[in-house]
Design a protein around this motif. Structure first.
Motif, mmCIF file in Angstrom:
data_model
loop_
_atom_site.group_PDB
_atom_site.id
_atom_site.type_symbol
_atom_site.label_atom_id
_atom_site.label_comp_id
_atom_site.label_asym_id
_atom_site.label_seq_id
_atom_site.Cartn_x
_atom_site.Cartn_y
_atom_site.Cartn_z
ATOM 1 N N SER A 288 48.932 -13.377 9.753
ATOM 2 C CA SER A 288 49.987 -12.701 9.164
ATOM 3 C C SER A 288 51.088 -14.282 8.678
ATOM 4 C CB SER A 288 51.893 -13.448 10.820
ATOM 5 O OG SER A 288 50.715 -13.855 11.695
ATOM 6 N N LYS A 289 51.085 -15.141 8.442
ATOM 7 C CA LYS A 289 51.403 -16.123 7.425
ATOM 8 C C LYS A 289 51.391 -16.236 6.168
ATOM 9 C CE LYS A 289 53.293 -18.793 10.739
ATOM 10 N NZ LYS A 289 53.215 -19.719 11.273
ATOM 11 N N TYR A 290 49.452 -15.367 6.133
ATOM 12 C CA TYR A 290 49.403 -15.002 4.397
ATOM 13 C C TYR A 290 50.520 -14.315 3.815
ATOM 14 C CZ TYR A 290 46.680 -13.959 0.480
ATOM 15 O OH TYR A 290 46.459 -14.748 -0.763
ATOM 16 N N LYS A 291 50.879 -13.341 4.703
ATOM 17 C CA LYS A 291 51.297 -11.861 4.112
ATOM 18 C C LYS A 291 53.061 -12.379 3.523
ATOM 19 C CE LYS A 291 52.322 -7.205 4.830
ATOM 20 N NZ LYS A 291 54.236 -7.260 4.823
ATOM 21 N N LEU A 292 53.256 -13.463 4.348
ATOM 22 C CA LEU A 292 54.985 -14.663 4.692
ATOM 23 C C LEU A 292 54.672 -14.193 3.336
ATOM 24 C CD1 LEU A 292 56.509 -16.375 7.467
ATOM 25 C CD2 LEU A 292 56.652 -14.454 6.472
ATOM 26 N N PHE A 293 53.850 -15.219 2.652
ATOM 27 C CA PHE A 293 53.908 -15.884 1.408
ATOM 28 C C PHE A 293 54.058 -14.607 0.614
ATOM 29 C CE2 PHE A 293 52.124 -19.473 3.918
ATOM 30 C CZ PHE A 293 52.183 -20.562 3.402
ATOM 31 N N VAL A 294 53.057 -14.342 0.513
ATOM 32 C CA VAL A 294 52.689 -12.925 -0.228
ATOM 33 C C VAL A 294 54.222 -12.107 -0.792
ATOM 34 C CG1 VAL A 294 51.692 -10.864 -1.128
ATOM 35 C CG2 VAL A 294 51.025 -12.719 -0.431
ATOM 36 N N ASP A 295 55.183 -12.126 0.827
ATOM 37 C CA ASP A 295 55.898 -10.711 1.088
ATOM 38 C C ASP A 295 57.478 -11.910 0.184
ATOM 39 O OD1 ASP A 295 54.156 -8.990 1.141
ATOM 40 O OD2 ASP A 295 54.442 -8.726 3.420
ATOM 41 N N ASN A 296 57.368 -13.346 0.105
ATOM 42 C CA ASN A 296 58.262 -14.036 -0.078
ATOM 43 C C ASN A 296 58.624 -14.206 -1.150
ATOM 44 O OD1 ASN A 296 60.003 -13.080 2.333
ATOM 45 N ND2 ASN A 296 58.402 -13.599 3.399
ATOM 46 N N LEU A 297 58.528 -13.569 -2.683
ATOM 47 C CA LEU A 297 57.994 -14.706 -3.856
ATOM 48 C C LEU A 297 59.342 -15.121 -4.324
ATOM 49 C CD1 LEU A 297 55.434 -13.481 -5.766
ATOM 50 C CD2 LEU A 297 55.105 -15.610 -4.933
ATOM 51 N N ASP A 298 60.883 -14.167 -3.679
ATOM 52 C CA ASP A 298 62.067 -15.043 -4.360
ATOM 53 C C ASP A 298 62.297 -15.813 -3.595
ATOM 54 O OD1 ASP A 298 62.222 -13.326 -1.831
ATOM 55 O OD2 ASP A 298 63.750 -12.600 -1.632
ATOM 56 N N VAL A 299 61.930 -16.204 -2.322
ATOM 57 C CA VAL A 299 62.146 -17.682 -1.795
ATOM 58 C C VAL A 299 62.184 -18.599 -2.657
ATOM 59 C CG1 VAL A 299 62.222 -18.602 0.185
ATOM 60 C CG2 VAL A 299 62.275 -15.898 0.609
ATOM 61 N N TYR A 300 60.935 -18.627 -2.835
ATOM 62 C CA TYR A 300 60.058 -19.253 -3.138
ATOM 63 C C TYR A 300 60.390 -19.986 -4.918
ATOM 64 C CZ TYR A 300 56.064 -21.838 -5.906
ATOM 65 O OH TYR A 300 55.418 -22.728 -7.103
ATOM 66 N N VAL A 301 61.030 -18.754 -5.114
ATOM 67 C CA VAL A 301 62.047 -19.150 -6.783
ATOM 68 C C VAL A 301 63.496 -19.503 -6.806
ATOM 69 C CG1 VAL A 301 62.800 -17.689 -8.761
ATOM 70 C CG2 VAL A 301 60.833 -17.209 -8.069
ATOM 71 N N ARG A 302 64.133 -19.443 -5.615
ATOM 72 C CA ARG A 302 65.294 -20.094 -5.685
ATOM 73 C C ARG A 302 65.164 -21.049 -4.993
ATOM 74 N NH1 ARG A 302 68.170 -18.326 -0.164
ATOM 75 N NH2 ARG A 302 66.460 -19.638 0.964
ATOM 76 N N ASN A 303 64.453 -21.349 -4.413
ATOM 77 C CA ASN A 303 63.507 -22.661 -3.774
ATOM 78 C C ASN A 303 63.452 -23.586 -4.894
ATOM 79 O OD1 ASN A 303 65.199 -21.818 -1.336
ATOM 80 N ND2 ASN A 303 63.668 -22.291 -0.332
ATOM 81 N N MET A 304 62.731 -23.042 -5.494
ATOM 82 C CA MET A 304 61.982 -23.808 -6.953
ATOM 83 C C MET A 304 63.033 -24.250 -7.334
ATOM 84 S SD MET A 304 58.674 -24.601 -6.573
ATOM 85 C CE MET A 304 58.629 -25.421 -9.035
#
Length: 280
Positions: free
Chosen positions: A221-237
């Motif tokens: 389930s943790k892996y799916k979190l990463f895949v489904d939330n790329l927008d969070v990653y882009v904002r935070n970067m």
């Protein structure tokens, strides 16, 4: 001599001093707090001896924040927490601000050649700009701010003022088994509690590193979190990768003559700094 530059994160050192030597006062004026200036002076002068250099650069945070334009919640929790501070703590914090505000003028009087600040930007951004725009130099970053670990390289180390030891790129690899250049990605996924940057729910640094190293099972389930939330990653970067867009290109000036620490010592009523920190 002068084969390294010491890069001092003034706010980081000042906040530490606010909690450790806040009771220090000018001997002729009990209302004049001096602990922040004293600790910064002692730290810088001592490290000059340890690293055999006159070159010290000072970096100041702006009271304004361009990161708030990217993410309104950036460091917002700090303001909320401060509303419940005691009067004593509010006074201590104001005294810290007053001492930091007085420091740039004093540094000019002391002959310091490298003093940097920019409206909207943090010391981290300016330190990163320095590292990237002076590629032939060797640097010792003086700060406890973990965001700066992304700058580690064979020519850049971080001096930990608590352990009093340099933290190197080899130390980082042994601890995390990733490259320092990947540290901003770790922070983007996991978030940064100290800056109120929200990462993926339930994901800490260890899980983020595990994902980045390909060690997280794709069926989890943790892996799916990463895949489904790329927008969070882009904002935070945009928030955590150094430096923030728009920062000045910083070039250093070699310190041709020693910094006159006696001027700072006289200002705060100290006979000398010496190399021993007061008891903490």
């Amino acid at each position: 001599m002068n084969d390294k530059y010491l890069l001092l994160d003034v706010a980081n050192l000042a906040h530490r001093a606010m909690h450790t030597v806040h009771e220090m006062r000018h001997p002729d004026d009990p209302n004049m707090a001096t602990g922040v200036l004293y600790q910064i002076g002692v730290t810088a002068e001592k490290l000059q001896g340890i690293y055999s250099t006159w070159n010290v650069a000072f970096y100041f945070d702006s009271r304004q924040s361009k990161r708030r334009e990217v993410y309104a919640g950036y460091k917002a929790d700090r303001e909320v927490k401060r509303t419940s501070e005691t009067d004593e703590m509010k006074l201590r914090r104001q005294q810290m601000y007053d001492q930091v505000s007085a420091l740039p003028k004093l540094l000019h009087q002391m002959g310091c050649q490298n003093i940097f600040g920019q409206t909207g930007y943090e010391a981290d951004d300016l330190i990163a700009s320095t590292v990237y725009n002076n590629p032939l130099e060797n640097f010792v970053i003086v700060s406890r701010d973990e965001d700066l670990l992304q700058l580690l390289s064979p020519s850049v180390c971080v001096h930990d003022v608590v352990t009093k030891e340099p933290y190197t790129v080899d130390d980082f690899w042994k601890e995390y088994e990733i490259s320092p250049t990947q540290w901003s990605s770790v922070k983007a996924w996991a978030g940064c509690a100290s800056d109120n940057v929200q990462g993926l729910p339930g994901v800490g640094e260890k899980t983020a590193i595990k994902f980045m190293r390909g060690k997280l099972a794709e069926t989890s389930s943790k892996y799916k979190l990463f895949v489904d939330n790329l927008d969070v990653y882009v904002r935070n970067m945009e928030l955590v990768r150094l430096p923030l867009k728009g920062v000045n290109e910083i070039k250093l000036t070699p310190q041709a003559t020693p910094i006159k620490w006696s001027i700072l010592a006289e200002h705060i009523g100290a006979v000398t700094f010496g190399w021993d920190m007061p008891n903490e």
